[in-house]
Design a protein around this motif. Structure first.
Motif, PDB file in Angstrom:
ATOM      1  N   THR A  14      92.451 -29.345  12.613  1.00 35.58           N
ATOM      2  CA  THR A  14      91.666 -29.946  11.531  1.00 35.58           C
ATOM      3  C   THR A  14      90.178 -29.867  11.872  1.00 35.58           C
ATOM      4  OG1 THR A  14      91.835 -32.163  12.509  1.00 35.58           O
ATOM      5  CG2 THR A  14      93.527 -31.524  10.909  1.00 35.58           C
ATOM      6  N   LEU A  18      85.217 -34.266  10.951  1.00 32.29           N
ATOM      7  CA  LEU A  18      85.844 -35.450  10.374  1.00 32.29           C
ATOM      8  C   LEU A  18      86.100 -36.535  11.406  1.00 32.29           C
ATOM      9  CD1 LEU A  18      88.421 -33.870   7.880  1.00 32.29           C
ATOM     10  CD2 LEU A  18      86.072 -34.611   7.459  1.00 32.29           C
ATOM     11  N   GLU A 106      84.943 -37.740  -6.623  1.00 38.46           N
ATOM     12  CA  GLU A 106      85.257 -36.621  -5.742  1.00 38.46           C
ATOM     13  C   GLU A 106      85.311 -35.310  -6.524  1.00 38.46           C
ATOM     14  OE1 GLU A 106      88.634 -35.357  -2.424  1.00 38.46           O
ATOM     15  OE2 GLU A 106      88.903 -37.154  -3.648  1.00 38.46           O
ATOM     16  N   THR A 135      84.281 -34.494   2.850  1.00 39.83           N
ATOM     17  CA  THR A 135      85.467 -33.690   2.576  1.00 39.83           C
ATOM     18  C   THR A 135      85.181 -32.575   1.585  1.00 39.83           C
ATOM     19  OG1 THR A 135      86.169 -35.299   0.899  1.00 39.83           O
ATOM     20  CG2 THR A 135      87.055 -35.561   3.115  1.00 39.83           C
TER      21      THR A 135
END
Length: 367
Positions: A14, A18, A106, A135
């Motif tokens: 990932t 983050l 978003e 994101t």
């Protein structure tokens, strides 16, 4: 066959950036706290829910819809978009729906920002904004709140660059409850370039009582303004997750294009249509919340004089480094509030009895 890689350190799968991103913090379960304390029940004043139960007709409409849950919902959300269009006097092609207004924020970032583009917002504001930016690959630009815990729109306008693609104005602001008034918002919108989308996030619009706080829908003559609303708060559909936006038709169409397919569920659509038929009851419930909001604010100012005026269904205690300690003290008395470490504590307005329990806990913690 042996698994030779079983004890090897895993490869990163990932994004590394983050790791520094805080998790969104939901309200704690009152059932868990009650078990810990050995109480019959605990009070949750952490998630800005309205405490009066579903609106009349909602449960029946959802139950009827669930009977067809083996089918997909209407992806175009045609009936609900038309009902919203009629209620608010706009064309249905200006409306998009989604899984709460946060999901629509978003989607708007997805529709406006490429990696490296800037998303500008006040801070502290809604805790999902930095998560949405990260994101989506956008760069967060946070402008500190002013001394009154609200948006510093002059500084926000000065922070706009040629990389700014979208600005979020949370009005009333979550978690501080403060609100931007018309004159300052007019000046701000005049200063923002026409090719920057300004999104007025009005999740708490129904609780506004200050006549100087403008309805975001009054700015729809500006093509670069979009307005977010939700049915989770005043309309009592937090558990069904449904929000909507009104924007210039091409903006709304772009959002409908990038929204997760079928994310406005069949039950949510049915519940929303039933709720919209109960506008008078919503107004009655909001009046109850506002009356309690004023009472709680006045009581808190005996201990925290700089509690700001709120235009939402919660109040803000600017306790700074004492925020976490205050939250723990309230939980020890069976009341769950929402601390923001280093900044303050947000407390949802509940029923009169729930608010009395909170005020008793607050007095014990602050006196």
């Amino acid at each position: 066959m042996t698994d030779t890689g079983r004890h090897q350190p895993p490869l990163r799968l990932t994004r590394a950036d983050l790791d520094a991103l805080p998790n969104y913090v939901p309200g704690r379960s009152p059932a868990d706290l009650a078990r810990e304390l050995g109480l019959p029940e605990a009070i949750k004043l952490a998630s800005n829910e309205v405490p009066y139960g579903p609106l009349p007709g909602v449960v029946e409409a959802v139950a009827e819809a669930v009977a067809g849950s083996h089918r997909y919902p209407d992806m175009g959300v045609v009936a609900l978009r038309q009902a919203l269009a009629e209620r608010y006097g706009v064309d249905a092609d200006r409306i998009a729906t989604g899984c709460g207004s946060v999901a629509l924020a978003e989607h708007l970032v997805r529709a406006t920002c490429l990696p490296g583009d800037e998303l500008l917002y006040s801070w502290r504001s809604f805790e999902a904004y930095p998560i949405i930016a990260a994101t989506s690959g956008a760069t967060s630009v946070r402008v500190p709140n002013d001394a009154g815990h609200g948006h510093d729109l002059a500084s926000m306008a000065a922070a706009v660059t040629d990389r700014t693609r979208m600005i979020l104005v949370c009005n009333p602001n979550n978690p501080t409850g403060t609100a931007v008034r018309r004159a300052e918002l007019d000046r701000f919108l005049d200063a923002v370039p026409d090719d920057v989308l300004v999104v007025i996030d009005e999740a708490y619009r129904e609780f506004v009582t200050d006549p100087e706080v403008p309805d975001g829908l009054s700015y729809l003559d500006r093509p670069n303004v979009a307005v977010l609303r939700t049915l989770s708060k005043a309309w009592g559909l937090a558990g069904l997750r449904i929000g909507w936006l009104i924007a210039e038709p091409t903006v709304a169409a772009a959002v409908r294009k990038v929204v997760t397919p079928f994310s406005t569920s069949m039950a949510a659509q049915a519940g929303a249509l039933a709720a919209l038929a109960q506008a008078d009851e919503v107004e009655r419930r909001c009046a109850l919340v506002v009356a309690e909001r004023d009472r709680v604010t006045e009581a808190l100012r005996k201990f925290v004089p700089d509690v700001p005026d709120s235009q939402a269904n919660f109040v803000w205690l600017p306790l700074g480094d004492r925020a976490v300690e205050f939250g723990r003290a309230c939980e020890a008395r069976g009341v769950i509030v929402r601390p923001f470490p280093g900044d303050g504590v947000r407390v949802t307005i509940g029923t009169p009895a729930e608010n009395d329990a909170f005020l008793a806990a607050a007095e014990a913690a602050l006196a």
